[in-house]
Write a protein that holds these residues in place. Structure first.
Motif, PDB file in Angstrom:
ATOM      1  N   SER A  85      19.762   6.361  27.590  1.00 37.12           N
ATOM      2  CA  SER A  85      18.353   5.990  27.525  1.00 37.12           C
ATOM      3  C   SER A  85      17.882   6.927  28.527  1.00 37.12           C
ATOM      4  CB  SER A  85      18.423   4.461  28.061  1.00 37.12           C
ATOM      5  OG  SER A  85      17.184   4.316  28.660  1.00 37.12           O
ATOM      6  N   THR A  86      16.692   7.485  28.280  1.00 38.94           N
ATOM      7  CA  THR A  86      15.778   8.311  29.083  1.00 38.94           C
ATOM      8  C   THR A  86      15.521   7.463  30.267  1.00 38.94           C
ATOM      9  OG1 THR A  86      14.065   8.236  27.728  1.00 38.94           O
ATOM     10  CG2 THR A  86      15.207  10.040  27.648  1.00 38.94           C
ATOM     11  N   ASN A  87      15.130   6.295  30.203  1.00 37.33           N
ATOM     12  CA  ASN A  87      14.872   5.495  31.456  1.00 37.33           C
ATOM     13  C   ASN A  87      15.754   5.157  32.270  1.00 37.33           C
ATOM     14  OD1 ASN A  87      11.948   4.972  30.072  1.00 37.33           O
ATOM     15  ND2 ASN A  87      12.088   2.860  30.892  1.00 37.33           N
ATOM     16  N   GLN A 108      18.843   8.856  21.242  1.00 40.08           N
ATOM     17  CA  GLN A 108      19.053   7.935  22.378  1.00 40.08           C
ATOM     18  C   GLN A 108      20.173   6.876  21.651  1.00 40.08           C
ATOM     19  OE1 GLN A 108      15.933   6.786  25.631  1.00 40.08           O
ATOM     20  NE2 GLN A 108      15.514   6.060  23.678  1.00 40.08           N
ATOM     21  N   ARG A 112      16.250   1.013  25.103  1.00 31.67           N
ATOM     22  CA  ARG A 112      16.045  -0.303  25.429  1.00 31.67           C
ATOM     23  C   ARG A 112      14.274  -0.309  25.400  1.00 31.67           C
ATOM     24  NH1 ARG A 112      19.413  -1.990  24.216  1.00 31.67           N
ATOM     25  NH2 ARG A 112      21.510  -2.244  25.023  1.00 31.67           N
ATOM     26  N   GLY A 113      14.013  -1.472  24.710  1.00 31.98           N
ATOM     27  CA  GLY A 113      12.769  -2.152  24.888  1.00 31.98           C
ATOM     28  C   GLY A 113      12.254  -3.290  25.993  1.00 31.98           C
ATOM     29  N   ARG A 114      11.306  -3.861  25.922  1.00 37.87           N
ATOM     30  CA  ARG A 114      11.192  -4.908  26.785  1.00 37.87           C
ATOM     31  C   ARG A 114      12.315  -6.026  26.775  1.00 37.87           C
ATOM     32  NH1 ARG A 114       5.568  -6.817  26.152  1.00 37.87           N
ATOM     33  NH2 ARG A 114       6.109  -6.703  24.175  1.00 37.87           N
ATOM     34  N   ARG A 117      15.454  -5.680  24.559  1.00 37.11           N
ATOM     35  CA  ARG A 117      15.724  -5.466  23.425  1.00 37.11           C
ATOM     36  C   ARG A 117      16.242  -4.128  23.135  1.00 37.11           C
ATOM     37  NH1 ARG A 117      10.750  -9.372  22.647  1.00 37.11           N
ATOM     38  NH2 ARG A 117       9.373  -7.829  23.388  1.00 37.11           N
ATOM     39  N   TRP A 119      15.978  -0.573  21.348  1.00 31.50           N
ATOM     40  CA  TRP A 119      14.947   0.674  20.912  1.00 31.50           C
ATOM     41  C   TRP A 119      15.720   1.523  20.117  1.00 31.50           C
ATOM     42  CZ3 TRP A 119      10.116   0.497  19.789  1.00 31.50           C
ATOM     43  CH2 TRP A 119       9.569   1.633  19.474  1.00 31.50           C
ATOM     44  N   HIS A 120      15.535   1.563  18.748  1.00 30.81           N
ATOM     45  CA  HIS A 120      16.383   2.661  17.676  1.00 30.81           C
ATOM     46  C   HIS A 120      15.730   3.962  17.871  1.00 30.81           C
ATOM     47  CE1 HIS A 120      18.434  -0.338  15.019  1.00 30.81           C
ATOM     48  NE2 HIS A 120      17.807  -1.158  15.769  1.00 30.81           N
ATOM     49  N   LYS A 181       4.398   0.016  13.662  1.00 26.51           N
ATOM     50  CA  LYS A 181       4.568   0.306  14.917  1.00 26.51           C
ATOM     51  C   LYS A 181       5.117   1.781  14.869  1.00 26.51           C
ATOM     52  CE  LYS A 181       7.068  -1.207  19.244  1.00 26.51           C
ATOM     53  NZ  LYS A 181       7.238  -2.335  19.987  1.00 26.51           N
ATOM     54  N   GLY A 184       6.680   2.811  21.235  1.00 27.93           N
ATOM     55  CA  GLY A 184       6.927   1.672  22.376  1.00 27.93           C
ATOM     56  C   GLY A 184       6.739   2.148  23.550  1.00 27.93           C
ATOM     57  N   ASN A 206       8.177   7.444  17.276  1.00 24.57           N
ATOM     58  CA  ASN A 206       8.838   7.929  15.893  1.00 24.57           C
ATOM     59  C   ASN A 206       8.129   9.066  15.530  1.00 24.57           C
ATOM     60  OD1 ASN A 206      10.410   5.444  16.366  1.00 24.57           O
ATOM     61  ND2 ASN A 206       8.601   4.344  15.339  1.00 24.57           N
ATOM     62  N   LEU A 214      14.716   2.934  10.833  1.00 22.83           N
ATOM     63  CA  LEU A 214      14.334   1.904  11.793  1.00 22.83           C
ATOM     64  C   LEU A 214      14.407   0.666  11.324  1.00 22.83           C
ATOM     65  CD1 LEU A 214      11.345   4.284  12.926  1.00 22.83           C
ATOM     66  CD2 LEU A 214      13.915   3.853  13.877  1.00 22.83           C
ATOM     67  N   GLU A 217      11.988  -5.287  10.675  1.00 22.46           N
ATOM     68  CA  GLU A 217      11.232  -6.322  11.007  1.00 22.46           C
ATOM     69  C   GLU A 217      10.031  -5.777  11.937  1.00 22.46           C
ATOM     70  OE1 GLU A 217      14.273  -5.647  12.470  1.00 22.46           O
ATOM     71  OE2 GLU A 217      14.013  -6.088  14.844  1.00 22.46           O
ATOM     72  N   ALA A 218      10.297  -4.720  12.387  1.00 22.53           N
ATOM     73  CA  ALA A 218       9.371  -4.185  13.319  1.00 22.53           C
ATOM     74  C   ALA A 218       7.857  -3.479  12.377  1.00 22.53           C
ATOM     75  CB  ALA A 218       9.795  -3.043  14.496  1.00 22.53           C
TER      76      ALA A 218
END
Ligand code: BT5
Length: 315
Positions: A85-87, A108, A112-114, A117, A119-120, A181, A184, A206, A214, A217-218
């Motif tokens: 993860s870059t974060n 990655q 990770r999302g918020r 969750r 993050w693909h 989407k 993110g 993306n 991906l 559902e998003a």
């Protein structure tokens, strides 16, 4: 990229320039010049040497030096073909005291999302985190999420994709009633109440990714799917970083710019907040990023939560 490598690259771009001339101009040895040229070749820069000297023929598609080359913003770039993860990496760099660094990846493996969750982040995206140290109180930090949404929206539009912003952190493309989407954003920070120590803005675009790879559902989309051809990730990333750099220095203009691209204002929304759901019409956004909602029982100002755009009730 270090300062001398930068200077070598700039000189090659203006080339042809001979090794001895470069060595003189930069006050380094000829073998040092040669080493810099070789290092650039290793990174994918095509540097030709002919009778008149070195000439830069092409810049690689993506990577640290590729993005730094010609970038009009004071960031250094750390690039990874693949990273969890870059974060997470940017947070580690923050702990080491770094600032104004962009961690950039092609793929990655643990994005990770918020709320933790997934993050693909398959190969072909623009997955990046900007680490910086703004001189603002913690309460103002949400403005940087808005700033990054504006920056990425502008970069996407320049690339020919009509992106819009959904409060607080999504960048979407609308197709009729549908919202897909594209991006993110995950902002993390540390500090004391009166002063931020560091902010990491994680932006997942993306870019050249097949939406079929991906999560369905998003309702995801990508720049390449919208354009019908791949985007130049180097130029896209540069424009994104340049816009972000100018917005982070002038946070007054962020809210105004955000309003221009927002789809959320004027919509019926339902926001899941830690204190429960709030439903009503989203009427405005307030500095540093709160959403103002007119509900049946009065005005609510919401600073965080998952936002759903509700279909208007037609009778
Ligand atoms: C976000 O979370 O939208 C923030 C995503 C931030 C990703 C960047 S990439 C660079 C940096 N490094 C990281 O590790 N993270 C940041 P959220 O609003 O919670 O949305 C997550 C939801 O979006 C998931 O539950 C999926 O439903 C969906 N999703 C996952 N991957 C997606 C993708 N690539 N495109 C569209 N939707 C996706």
């Amino acid at each position: 990229m270090n300062e001398t490598r930068h200077q070598v690259l700039d000189a090659l771009a203006d080339g042809p320039v001979s090794g001895p001339t470069l060595a003189d101009e930069l006050d380094i040895s000829r073998s040092a010049v040669w080493k810099h040229v070789e290092a650039l070749r290793d990174e994918g820069f095509e540097v030709r040497s002919d009778d008149a000297g070195y000439v830069l023929d092409s810049v690689p598609e993506f990577g640290a030096s590729a993005v730094e080359y010609g970038l009009d913003a004071p960031f250094s770039v750390e690039y990874h073909d693949s990273i969890p993860s870059t974060n997470a990496r940017a947070r580690d760099l923050a702990a080491e005291g770094a600032s104004d660094v962009v961690v950039l990846a092609d793929e990655q493996t643990g994005g990770r999302g918020r709320l933790d969750r997934d993050w693909h982040s398959p190969s072909g995206g623009v997955w990046l985190s900007v680490l910086f140290r703004p001189d603002v109180p913690m309460a103002h930090a949400p403005v940087f999420t808005l700033a990054s949404a504006v920056a990425v929206t502008r970069a996407a539009r320049e690339a020919g994709v009509e992106a819009n912003i959904k409060w607080p952190n999504d960048v979407l493309v609308r197709r009729g009633e549908e919202e897909r989407k594209l991006v993110g954003i995950l902002t993390e920070m540390e500090g004391e109440a009166d002063r931020v120590s560091w902010v990491v803005v994680g932006i997942g675009v993306n870019a050249n990714v097949d939406p079929a790879d991906l999560p369905d559902e998003a309702n995801p989309t990508s720049l390449s799917a919208e354009r019908g051809e791949p985007v130049d990730r180097r130029l896209f990333t540069q424009r994104l970083l340049e816009e972000f750099d100018s917005l982070r220095q002038d946070t007054e203009q962020v809210v105004e710019a955000w309003r221009e691209y927002a789809t959320t204002l004027g919509q019926q929304v339902r926001v899941e907040t830690p204190g429960g759901p709030i439903e009503g019409e989203a009427v405005d956004i307030q500095f540093p990023g709160a959403l103002v909602i007119e509900t049946e029982s009065g005005t609510e100002v919401v600073s965080a939560g998952d936002c759903e755009h509700l279909r208007p009730v037609t009778e």
